[in-house]
Motif scaffolding. Structure first.
Motif, PDB file in Angstrom:
ATOM      1  N   LYS A 144      44.195  15.357 -15.687  1.00  0.00           N
ATOM      2  CA  LYS A 144      43.469  15.562 -14.432  1.00  0.00           C
ATOM      3  C   LYS A 144      44.358  15.158 -13.253  1.00  0.00           C
ATOM      4  O   LYS A 144      44.726  13.989 -13.113  1.00  0.00           O
ATOM      5  CB  LYS A 144      42.183  14.739 -14.432  1.00  0.00           C
ATOM      6  N   ALA A 145      44.711  16.125 -12.429  1.00  0.00           N
ATOM      7  CA  ALA A 145      45.617  15.880 -11.307  1.00  0.00           C
ATOM      8  C   ALA A 145      45.017  14.887 -10.314  1.00  0.00           C
ATOM      9  O   ALA A 145      43.820  14.948 -10.009  1.00  0.00           O
ATOM     10  CB  ALA A 145      45.937  17.195 -10.603  1.00  0.00           C
ATOM     11  N   ARG A 146      45.833  13.982  -9.841  1.00  0.00           N
ATOM     12  CA  ARG A 146      45.426  13.008  -8.828  1.00  0.00           C
ATOM     13  C   ARG A 146      46.670  12.446  -8.166  1.00  0.00           C
ATOM     14  O   ARG A 146      47.806  12.774  -8.558  1.00  0.00           O
ATOM     15  CB  ARG A 146      44.622  11.866  -9.461  1.00  0.00           C
ATOM     16  N   GLU A 147      46.501  11.615  -7.181  1.00  0.00           N
ATOM     17  CA  GLU A 147      47.638  10.957  -6.542  1.00  0.00           C
ATOM     18  C   GLU A 147      48.045   9.734  -7.353  1.00  0.00           C
ATOM     19  O   GLU A 147      47.193   8.956  -7.785  1.00  0.00           O
ATOM     20  CB  GLU A 147      47.293  10.512  -5.119  1.00  0.00           C
ATOM     21  N   HIS A 154      50.054  21.829 -10.642  1.00  0.00           N
ATOM     22  CA  HIS A 154      48.879  20.985 -10.862  1.00  0.00           C
ATOM     23  C   HIS A 154      48.250  20.637  -9.509  1.00  0.00           C
ATOM     24  O   HIS A 154      48.485  19.540  -8.970  1.00  0.00           O
ATOM     25  CB  HIS A 154      49.266  19.704 -11.615  1.00  0.00           C
ATOM     26  N   PRO A 155      47.494  21.549  -8.930  1.00  0.00           N
ATOM     27  CA  PRO A 155      46.865  21.307  -7.624  1.00  0.00           C
ATOM     28  C   PRO A 155      46.061  20.015  -7.620  1.00  0.00           C
ATOM     29  O   PRO A 155      45.306  19.729  -8.563  1.00  0.00           O
ATOM     30  CB  PRO A 155      45.945  22.528  -7.458  1.00  0.00           C
ATOM     31  N   GLY A 156      46.262  19.241  -6.563  1.00  0.00           N
ATOM     32  CA  GLY A 156      45.589  17.944  -6.466  1.00  0.00           C
ATOM     33  C   GLY A 156      46.494  16.782  -6.817  1.00  0.00           C
ATOM     34  O   GLY A 156      46.170  15.622  -6.549  1.00  0.00           O
ATOM     35  N   SER A 213      49.840  14.464  -6.412  1.00  0.00           N
ATOM     36  CA  SER A 213      50.859  14.077  -5.431  1.00  0.00           C
ATOM     37  C   SER A 213      51.461  12.741  -5.864  1.00  0.00           C
ATOM     38  O   SER A 213      50.801  11.932  -6.523  1.00  0.00           O
ATOM     39  CB  SER A 213      50.268  13.958  -4.019  1.00  0.00           C
TER      40      SER A 213
END
Length: 448
Positions: free
Chosen positions: A43-46, A74-76, A78
């Motif tokens: 799950k993409a996250r910062e 992976h949008p989202g 960073s």
């Protein structure tokens, strides 16, 4: 007053960083150090990286490029860089955040006694297990990995560099003084005397950063014992009053009395020490392959370029280490926090480490992996590639710098006392007595 302001500024900086990282630290769960492949959906996250590297350096350039590529897929996602280039301020921030259990997913750290405590506490992921699980371990240079290891051989930091430290020298100034490249460390005092008598500063020393002078202190014991002596000394199991320590202390005192370093070396900054050499005023400059862009490209005037060559750390009589064994650092390592290590962190790290050699090599630097050549700059001299290739020929044992081995209190005091010793303001006997007392008090408890 000045020290008070600095402390206040650092405290504010740390407090700000803690607030910035609180979201990361408060809700994240921790895995065990050997749980390197957590199950679950990516799950993409910062995520954040607390680091102490030049913002315009090759490491950050390469990682920014790769993290941007990962984010596109992976949008989202960073990667947040929390940078403190000043090393003392960084160390204080790191220790404060660690005490508050607020370290981010990734953070820079050397293989220090403090890092070893974090590893024992379960804060740091087992990097060797992680790299093997990713199928990447065999790609790394042994010297790059070994520089990041603790004394027991365990590996908890990822190397991002591969450097060698050598002595660059001016052939014309050597010829003028009628001297040759030293064959042993014991040749240095006489070499310095001859160079100084010819009107040349023998060795350009970056004294303000302190670790370069401390590097000299490590040379004699390394040639005599490998890393065995420093491993015992830092724990209080050996002393500077022992034969190995006395030889090292006396050698440092002899360098000082022979005038090896420029006047006022203790306040000379990195750029000024380099300029002293590149301007032809100093005959020797001890530094690493990270300085090749300044010493082996057309940034340097044509006349100086023709005069620069290098030699590796000389041996000693009855040395147990060889000419191809010397300081070969892989820079400050990156640790992975067990708190917050989840499928997306693992997935990103695997992508990063797969893509990193090509991206970092493109900056003109030697990669920490084998078989991934660097891109030699178009304006490089033959010396550039010659020194860079030394990374492929480093021997089995590399000199572990003392600033990463000693506890912080002993290390700071050693750096201060070394200046006094070399300047002739302290006798070898006084130096030995002082430092043996400091290490005996602080060393053993740092490794409990």
């Amino acid at each position: 007053m000045k020290k008070t302001k600095i402390k206040a500024a650092v405290a504010t900086l740390v407090a700000t960083a803690m607030l910035a990282l609180s979201a990361c630290g408060s809700g994240a769960s921790a895995v065990k150090p050997d749980d390197v492949n957590p199950k679950g959906e990516v799950k993409a996250r910062e995520i954040s990286w607390l680091l102490s590297r030049p913002a315009d350096g090759g490491v950050i350039q390469a990682v920014k490029q790769i993290s941007g590529e990962y984010a596109k897929k992976h949008p989202g996602f960073s990667l947040k860089f929390i940078t403190t280039p000043d090393r003392p301020a960084y160390v204080q921030k790191l220790e404060t955040l660690a005490a508050a259990n607020k370290l981010p997913e990734l953070f820079d750290i050397d293989a220090t006694p403090f890092a070893q405590k974090l590893a024992k506490r379960g804060t740091m992921l087992n990097v060797e297990a992680m790299l093997k699980d990713m199928g990447l371990y065999k790609d790394f240079r042994q010297s790059a990995l070994d520089y990041q290891r603790f004394d027991d051989g365990s590996l908890y930091m990822v190397p991002f560099e591969s450097q060698v430290e050598v002595f660059f020298y001016n052939k014309a100034l050597f010829s003028k003084a009628g001297v040759e490249v030293p064959k042993t460390l014991d040749d240095f005092p006489a070499l310095c005397t001859a160079l100084k008598q010819s009107g040349t500063t023998p060795i350009a020393m970056n004294g303000k950063d302190m670790w370069p002078l401390e590097r000299f202190m490590s040379y004699y014991p390394f040639r005599q014992t490998g890393n065995d002596y420093i491993k015992k000394l830092k724990r209080g199991q050996a002393k500077l009053s022992d034969e190995t320590g006395r030889k090292a202390v006396q050698w440092m005192a002899d360098l000082g009395s022979s005038g090896c370093f420029q006047e006022g070396f203790s306040s000379t900054e990195y750029a000024d020490a380099q300029a002293l050499f590149t301007s032809g005023k100093a005959a020797i400059y001890g530094t690493g392959s990270w300085d090749l862009s300044a010493l082996a490209t057309d940034k340097l005037n044509a006349q100086m370029r023709k005069q620069i060559d290098y030699f590796k750390l000389p041996v000693t009589k009855d040395a147990v280490t060889q000419e191809d064994e010397y300081v070969a650092p892989s820079g400050i390592g990156m640790a992975v926090n067990t708190k917050g290590y989840d499928p997306v962190v693992r997935d990103f790290l695997k992508f990063l480490l797969q893509q990193y050699p090509k991206a970092y090599g493109a900056t003109g630097q030697v990669t920490p992996t084998t078989g991934n050549g660097m891109a030699v700059p178009s304006n490089a001299t033959p010396l550039y590639q010659q020194v860079a290739k030394e990374s492929d020929n480093v021997g089995k044992v590399t000199n572990m710098p003392w600033d990463t081995q000693l506890d912080s209190t002993s290390n700071t005091r050693l750096q201060q006392e070394l200046v006094l010793l070399v300047q002739g303001d302290e006798t070898p006997e006084s130096f030995i007595k002082t430092m043996d007392g400091v290490i005996a008090e602080n060393g053993p408890k740092a490794f409990k």
